[in-house]
Design a protein around this motif. Sequence first.
Motif, PDB file in Angstrom:
ATOM      1  N   LEU A 145     -76.228  29.594  39.360  1.00 49.75           N
ATOM      2  CA  LEU A 145     -77.209  28.991  38.449  1.00 49.75           C
ATOM      3  C   LEU A 145     -78.534  28.765  39.169  1.00 49.75           C
ATOM      4  O   LEU A 145     -78.615  28.828  40.401  1.00 49.75           O
ATOM      5  N   ASP A 146     -79.538  28.464  38.398  1.00 47.31           N
ATOM      6  CA  ASP A 146     -80.829  28.103  38.960  1.00 47.31           C
ATOM      7  C   ASP A 146     -80.712  26.736  39.641  1.00 47.31           C
ATOM      8  O   ASP A 146     -79.947  25.875  39.180  1.00 47.31           O
ATOM      9  N   ARG A 147     -81.485  26.521  40.719  1.00 43.00           N
ATOM     10  CA  ARG A 147     -81.428  25.239  41.447  1.00 43.00           C
ATOM     11  C   ARG A 147     -81.592  24.036  40.510  1.00 43.00           C
ATOM     12  O   ARG A 147     -80.992  22.985  40.722  1.00 43.00           O
ATOM     13  N   THR A 148     -82.417  24.220  39.479  1.00 44.22           N
ATOM     14  CA  THR A 148     -82.705  23.088  38.589  1.00 44.22           C
ATOM     15  C   THR A 148     -81.441  22.611  37.857  1.00 44.22           C
ATOM     16  O   THR A 148     -81.332  21.436  37.523  1.00 44.22           O
ATOM     17  N   ALA A 149     -80.486  23.513  37.645  1.00 44.09           N
ATOM     18  CA  ALA A 149     -79.230  23.112  36.990  1.00 44.09           C
ATOM     19  C   ALA A 149     -78.492  22.094  37.855  1.00 44.09           C
ATOM     20  O   ALA A 149     -77.762  21.230  37.344  1.00 44.09           O
ATOM     21  N   THR A 199     -91.896  12.522  49.793  1.00 41.36           N
ATOM     22  CA  THR A 199     -93.289  12.965  49.940  1.00 41.36           C
ATOM     23  C   THR A 199     -93.340  14.420  50.418  1.00 41.36           C
ATOM     24  O   THR A 199     -94.354  15.083  50.265  1.00 41.36           O
ATOM     25  N   GLU A 200     -92.232  14.908  50.992  1.00 42.80           N
ATOM     26  CA  GLU A 200     -92.186  16.305  51.450  1.00 42.80           C
ATOM     27  C   GLU A 200     -91.711  17.250  50.333  1.00 42.80           C
ATOM     28  O   GLU A 200     -91.903  18.467  50.432  1.00 42.80           O
ATOM     29  N   ASN A 201     -91.106  16.707  49.291  1.00 41.52           N
ATOM     30  CA  ASN A 201     -90.583  17.580  48.228  1.00 41.52           C
ATOM     31  C   ASN A 201     -91.688  18.279  47.423  1.00 41.52           C
ATOM     32  O   ASN A 201     -91.423  19.244  46.696  1.00 41.52           O
ATOM     33  N   TRP A 202     -92.952  17.819  47.596  1.00 43.96           N
ATOM     34  CA  TRP A 202     -94.071  18.544  46.969  1.00 43.96           C
ATOM     35  C   TRP A 202     -94.184  19.951  47.528  1.00 43.96           C
ATOM     36  O   TRP A 202     -94.849  20.817  46.937  1.00 43.96           O
ATOM     37  N   LEU A 203     -93.561  20.218  48.684  1.00 47.18           N
ATOM     38  CA  LEU A 203     -93.635  21.544  49.311  1.00 47.18           C
ATOM     39  C   LEU A 203     -92.731  22.571  48.621  1.00 47.18           C
ATOM     40  O   LEU A 203     -92.769  23.750  48.950  1.00 47.18           O
ATOM     41  N   ARG A 204     -91.907  22.125  47.681  1.00 52.76           N
ATOM     42  CA  ARG A 204     -91.040  23.076  46.967  1.00 52.76           C
ATOM     43  C   ARG A 204     -91.872  23.927  46.003  1.00 52.76           C
ATOM     44  O   ARG A 204     -93.051  23.671  45.813  1.00 52.76           O
ATOM     45  N   SER A 205     -91.232  24.915  45.382  1.00 50.58           N
ATOM     46  CA  SER A 205     -91.980  25.809  44.477  1.00 50.58           C
ATOM     47  C   SER A 205     -92.591  24.999  43.334  1.00 50.58           C
ATOM     48  O   SER A 205     -92.070  23.940  42.954  1.00 50.58           O
ATOM     49  N   ASP A 206     -93.696  25.501  42.785  1.00 53.38           N
ATOM     50  CA  ASP A 206     -94.355  24.802  41.668  1.00 53.38           C
ATOM     51  C   ASP A 206     -93.368  24.578  40.530  1.00 53.38           C
ATOM     52  O   ASP A 206     -93.358  23.522  39.895  1.00 53.38           O
ATOM     53  N   ASP A 207     -92.533  25.577  40.270  1.00 53.98           N
ATOM     54  CA  ASP A 207     -91.580  25.466  39.158  1.00 53.98           C
ATOM     55  C   ASP A 207     -90.587  24.325  39.376  1.00 53.98           C
ATOM     56  O   ASP A 207     -90.292  23.559  38.466  1.00 53.98           O
ATOM     57  N   GLU A 208     -90.076  24.240  40.633  1.00 54.24           N
ATOM     58  CA  GLU A 208     -89.088  23.184  40.897  1.00 54.24           C
ATOM     59  C   GLU A 208     -89.742  21.801  40.832  1.00 54.24           C
ATOM     60  O   GLU A 208     -89.169  20.858  40.275  1.00 54.24           O
ATOM     61  N   VAL A 209     -90.959  21.677  41.398  1.00 55.65           N
ATOM     62  CA  VAL A 209     -91.660  20.384  41.357  1.00 55.65           C
ATOM     63  C   VAL A 209     -91.924  19.986  39.905  1.00 55.65           C
ATOM     64  O   VAL A 209     -91.661  18.850  39.498  1.00 55.65           O
ATOM     65  N   GLU A 210     -92.371  20.956  39.120  1.00 53.69           N
ATOM     66  CA  GLU A 210     -92.663  20.661  37.708  1.00 53.69           C
ATOM     67  C   GLU A 210     -91.390  20.215  36.988  1.00 53.69           C
ATOM     68  O   GLU A 210     -91.385  19.257  36.212  1.00 53.69           O
ATOM     69  N   TYR A 211     -90.288  20.929  37.285  1.00 58.59           N
ATOM     70  CA  TYR A 211     -89.017  20.548  36.658  1.00 58.59           C
ATOM     71  C   TYR A 211     -88.623  19.126  37.063  1.00 58.59           C
ATOM     72  O   TYR A 211     -88.207  18.321  36.220  1.00 58.59           O
ATOM     73  N   LEU A 212     -88.761  18.810  38.357  1.00 58.21           N
ATOM     74  CA  LEU A 212     -88.337  17.477  38.833  1.00 58.21           C
ATOM     75  C   LEU A 212     -89.182  16.368  38.202  1.00 58.21           C
ATOM     76  O   LEU A 212     -88.662  15.289  37.878  1.00 58.21           O
ATOM     77  N   MET A 213     -90.479  16.624  37.998  1.00 57.54           N
ATOM     78  CA  MET A 213     -91.329  15.631  37.332  1.00 57.54           C
ATOM     79  C   MET A 213     -90.849  15.433  35.889  1.00 57.54           C
ATOM     80  O   MET A 213     -90.655  14.314  35.425  1.00 57.54           O
ATOM     81  N   PHE A 214     -90.628  16.560  35.191  1.00 60.93           N
ATOM     82  CA  PHE A 214     -90.148  16.496  33.808  1.00 60.93           C
ATOM     83  C   PHE A 214     -88.794  15.783  33.749  1.00 60.93           C
ATOM     84  O   PHE A 214     -88.563  14.900  32.916  1.00 60.93           O
ATOM     85  N   THR A 274     -99.604   5.852  42.840  1.00 65.04           N
ATOM     86  CA  THR A 274    -101.014   6.094  42.530  1.00 65.04           C
ATOM     87  C   THR A 274    -101.400   7.548  42.819  1.00 65.04           C
ATOM     88  O   THR A 274    -102.492   7.982  42.478  1.00 65.04           O
ATOM     89  N   ASP A 275    -100.479   8.290  43.427  1.00 63.84           N
ATOM     90  CA  ASP A 275    -100.739   9.685  43.811  1.00 63.84           C
ATOM     91  C   ASP A 275    -101.153  10.523  42.585  1.00 63.84           C
ATOM     92  O   ASP A 275    -100.442  10.536  41.572  1.00 63.84           O
ATOM     93  N   LYS A 276    -102.269  11.217  42.711  1.00 65.32           N
ATOM     94  CA  LYS A 276    -102.798  12.019  41.582  1.00 65.32           C
ATOM     95  C   LYS A 276    -101.869  13.172  41.207  1.00 65.32           C
ATOM     96  O   LYS A 276    -101.941  13.710  40.099  1.00 65.32           O
ATOM     97  N   LYS A 277    -100.988  13.563  42.129  1.00 66.96           N
ATOM     98  CA  LYS A 277    -100.085  14.682  41.834  1.00 66.96           C
ATOM     99  C   LYS A 277     -99.015  14.293  40.795  1.00 66.96           C
ATOM    100  O   LYS A 277     -98.440  15.150  40.148  1.00 66.96           O
ATOM    101  N   ILE A 278     -98.741  12.991  40.666  1.00 74.28           N
ATOM    102  CA  ILE A 278     -97.710  12.558  39.704  1.00 74.28           C
ATOM    103  C   ILE A 278     -98.317  12.536  38.297  1.00 74.28           C
ATOM    104  O   ILE A 278     -99.359  11.920  38.085  1.00 74.28           O
ATOM    105  N   PRO A 279     -97.674  13.205  37.322  1.00 80.79           N
ATOM    106  CA  PRO A 279     -98.217  13.203  35.959  1.00 80.79           C
ATOM    107  C   PRO A 279     -98.349  11.776  35.392  1.00 80.79           C
ATOM    108  O   PRO A 279     -97.509  10.923  35.676  1.00 80.79           O
ATOM    109  N   GLU A 280     -99.400  11.574  34.603  1.00 78.99           N
ATOM    110  CA  GLU A 280     -99.658  10.247  34.016  1.00 78.99           C
ATOM    111  C   GLU A 280     -98.468   9.724  33.224  1.00 78.99           C
ATOM    112  O   GLU A 280     -98.141   8.541  33.272  1.00 78.99           O
TER     113      GLU A 280
END
Length: 235
Positions: free
Chosen positions: A25-29, A60-75, A102-108
């Motif tokens: 499966l995909d890592r996100t699963a 704070t290091e998990n931002w280094l993962r792929s954009d897709d995985e970071v986006e999934y983890l935020m969602f 307060t980090d700008k990378k975290i969605p509002e």
Amino acid sequence: MNNNNLDHLAIIMDGNGRWALERGLDRTAGHAAGEHSLSKTIDWAIKNNIQWLTVYAFSTENWLRSDDEVEYLMFFNRDILLRRRDEFNQKGVRFRFLGDLTDKKIPEENKELMTETENLTQKNTKLNLNFAFNYGSHDEIHNAVLNLHNLNLDKELTINDIKDSFIKYFQYPEIPFPDLLLRTAGETRISNFLLYQISYTELLFIEDLWPDINADILDDVLLEFNSRNRTYGKN
Ligand code: IPE
Ligand code: IPE
Ligand code: MG
């Protein structure tokens, strides 16, 4: 009544990606499957009268993962709160979010939900759940030093002043230090988690992947912890 000496359990919830890859499966699963383990761990902690549970959800290091995985983890972290916070609230869980929100990378939307959840659950006393999100121990210590400096600009501090008050400049000074730090999935490292707080914490590394965690495994973890002899430098 607490039938054990474990007041504060901290967990590095690791192995989601491997759990998914083992199943093709995909890592996100794997992250999705980890939600059940968190929920089981919360129920188990309440049943065993554990007062404090700190879980590492995003470093704070998990931002280094792929954009897709970071986006999934935020969602995903947002989605869990939306779907389950009322249930956790009814169980008496009090949320604290450890880390720089307060980090700008975290969605509002994430920030709003985390603040709302802290407010919603602030009177609960059954279990204190510290959710480490955008958390890094180096960040936490650097921020404490900065707070201490800014709030004491007019004072000449001695080393004893700093020793006595340092923890008061942390984000949540009321959180006791962990009694046990558990890491799942076999890696024997700390990965920038609670470095200051684990000076006398018992460490336990187990092979089980986070999505496979259940009450039986946690019972064994508790037995192992209760068999440890904590001497704190004395004999
Ligand atoms: C832990 O599982 C979850 C997070 C770090 C968000 P991993 O995603 O690190 O899983 P592995 O270590 O790659 O198996
Ligand atoms: C630590 O796990 C962070 C979380 C569990 C959130 P990682 O999988 O990111 O850590 P490393 O890369 O193995 O050190
Ligand atoms: Mg990992």
